[in-house]
Scaffold this active site. Structure first.
Site, PDB file in Angstrom:
ATOM      1  N   SER A 101       0.811  -1.212   0.000  1.00 33.79           N
ATOM      2  CA  SER A 101       0.000   0.000   0.000  1.00 33.79           C
ATOM      3  C   SER A 101       0.852   1.273   0.000  1.00 33.79           C
ATOM      4  CB  SER A 101      -0.958  -0.036   1.201  1.00 33.79           C
ATOM      5  OG  SER A 101      -1.895   0.995   1.144  1.00 33.79           O
ATOM      6  N   ASP A 243      -0.905   1.208  -4.139  1.00 32.70           N
ATOM      7  CA  ASP A 243      -1.763   0.202  -4.787  1.00 32.70           C
ATOM      8  C   ASP A 243      -3.101   0.785  -5.212  1.00 32.70           C
ATOM      9  OD1 ASP A 243      -2.741   0.462  -2.195  1.00 32.70           O
ATOM     10  OD2 ASP A 243      -3.353  -1.631  -2.048  1.00 32.70           O
ATOM     11  N   ASP A 245      -5.672   1.968  -3.735  1.00 35.05           N
ATOM     12  CA  ASP A 245      -6.947   1.703  -3.056  1.00 35.05           C
ATOM     13  C   ASP A 245      -7.373   2.891  -2.199  1.00 35.05           C
ATOM     14  OD1 ASP A 245      -5.172   1.467  -0.932  1.00 35.05           O
ATOM     15  OD2 ASP A 245      -6.016  -0.407  -0.178  1.00 35.05           O
TER      16      ASP A 245
END
Length: 449
Positions: A101, A243, A245
């Site tokens: 992340s 990533d 998200d």
């Protein structure tokens, strides 16, 4: 959770506590558990971010899965939410994302989604973990039972991008947008995605080299984006993490638009569209008092959960809520996604911005932001260290004393990080000075415990 799976899968520094051997055995265990549950050989998708270690870990996972008879569908570099979406679309039994992340490049992680695009249930994670930690010998496949690798999946990325384009009914024409891809997974999708709209979009930090992911860029480092938005006279800046998200933004003045403000703007827009189910927004205990005030003024219910998108999603599913998220930029739009999706979030906000006719600063100004200070206290990487600190009686006595000093005009939250060896100390108060002083005092105490 147990010794391997944290709040967001298995995390670690590659070559130290996240090794090729662990990735191989994790692949074996995931495939073996799925095989036991499904009664047949499973099909597992895999996506990754741009870290230098992601290729190596992907190879180890694929070897582990195929060695026990599982089939693998590798997507290459794709955002985490793309893997969740495509796992469902392709009818796979699970999806794996290789990413850490927003963390630096030396970190990486292994996160698993089930066949419905949701994070694995605790019970399934526990089974996988037990197989890995017990040293159990997992029977390997031979002859025609060995797993195979599916090829020719470049079209999958376009299928995900097409899905995102269908989530808004605006062409975004007239908007000038600067997009920060964090040298991460969004580099593979954002240019194509924004190119399908009539907005004018430029991109920065979209040249990953394996070690520059999240390096002074992306949603955790908004400084360069803010400066370039102002210099280039853009209407808004969009920043993803490694990533993709999560998503944060900056307005035309270069000021941050955090997750709370995004939830306020998008929650109000959903209500205007008749899509704010049960008239509620789901946030976490970390959300600013300004969001509480906004929801109270708009007569929208604000439901707060423990920190972590897993808790947010559980509450959304339990009570049929349409939108939920975190101050850090994880945002879930349940009509379109099963997990946080930064690019989806950006489109939803840009749609609201275009429809409002306002500047980004005016639109986000609907949600006040009270002074908030967050101090991260690093701890040794010793098992049980976070628990030891959080259970120290002197800590909570000090918190009660500081809360009394705030006199009901602020709040204190101390919690362990779910993915790093950190204790997070958050304080909200009437002024920056008070918030900073209380947070620093408590952080010093944590260091001495």
């Amino acid at each position: 959770m147990g010794k391997l799976f944290g709040t967001d899968g298995i995390r670690g520094i590659v070559g130290e506590n996240l090794t090729v051997e662990l990735a191989f055995h994790t692949g074996q265990a995931i495939a073996a558990v799925l095989k036991e549950e499904k009664g047949r050989a499973p099909l597992i998708t895999i996506g990754k971010d741009t870290r230098i270690s992601s290729d190596m870990l992907e190879s180890a996972l694929i070897c582990g899965i195929c060695s026990v008879g599982g089939d693998v569908m590798p997507f290459g570099v794709l955002p985490t939410p793309a893997v969740a979406y495509l796992t469902v679309l392709k009818g796979a039994d699970a999806g794996i994302v290789i990413s850490a992340s927003h963390n630096p490049f030396e970190h990486n992680g292994i996160k698993v989604f089930n066949e419905k695009g949701y994070k694995l249930p605790d019970a399934t994670e526990a089974k996988i973990e037990e197989k890995i930690l017990s040293g159990e010998t997992i029977p390997v496949a031979t002859r025609g039972e060995i797993g195979v690798l599916h090829h020719g999946l470049k079209q999958s990325k376009l299928e995900y991008i097409h899905h995102l384009t269908t989530t808004i009914d605006s062409d975004l024409s007239g908007l000038r947008v600067l997009v920060d891809c964090a040298n991460g997974a969004a580099s593979a999708t954002a240019p194509e995605l924004f190119g399908r709209f009539k907005c004018y979009a430029d991109f920065i930090h979209r040249e990953p080299n394996g070690t520059n992911i999240n390096d002074r860029c992306g949603s955790t480092h908004l400084e360069s984006l803010g400066q370039r938005v102002v210099a280039g006279k853009y209407d808004v800046g969009v920043a993803f993490d490694g990533d993709a998200d999560r998503c944060l933004m900056v307005d035309e003045l270069g000021h941050e638009i955090d997750g709370d403000k995004i939830m306020a703007v998008c929650g109000k827009a959903l209500r205007q569209q008749g899509k704010l189910t049960n008239n509620a927004v789901v946030a976490t205990v970390m959300s600013n008092l300004g969001l509480h005030e906004f929801c109270r003024n708009e007569q929208i219910e604000l439901v707060c959960t423990a920190v972590g998108d897993r808790h947010v999603l559980e509450k959304m599913l339990e009570c049929d809520y349409a939108i939920g998220g975190e101050q850090s930029g994880h945002m879930i739009f349940r009509e379109y996604a099963t997990t946080g999706d930064g690019e989806l979030t950006a489109l939803q906000f840009l749609k609201a911005l275009k429809a409002s006719g306002k500047s980004a600063s005016e639109l986000a100004g609907c949600c006040a932001q009270y002074p908030q200070e967050l101090v991260n206290v690093a701890l040794p990487h010793t098992p049980g260290e976070k628990e030891r600190v959080m259970n120290a009686p002197g800590l909570w006595q000090a918190v009660r004393e500081k809360e009394a000093e705030l006199g009901g005009q602020g709040r204190i939250l101390i919690r362990p990080s779910g993915t790093e060896a950190l204790i997070r100390v958050m304080v909200e108060a009437k002024t920056d000075e008070i918030a900073r002083k209380v947070a620093e005092d408590l952080a010093e105490l944590v260091k001495k415990l």
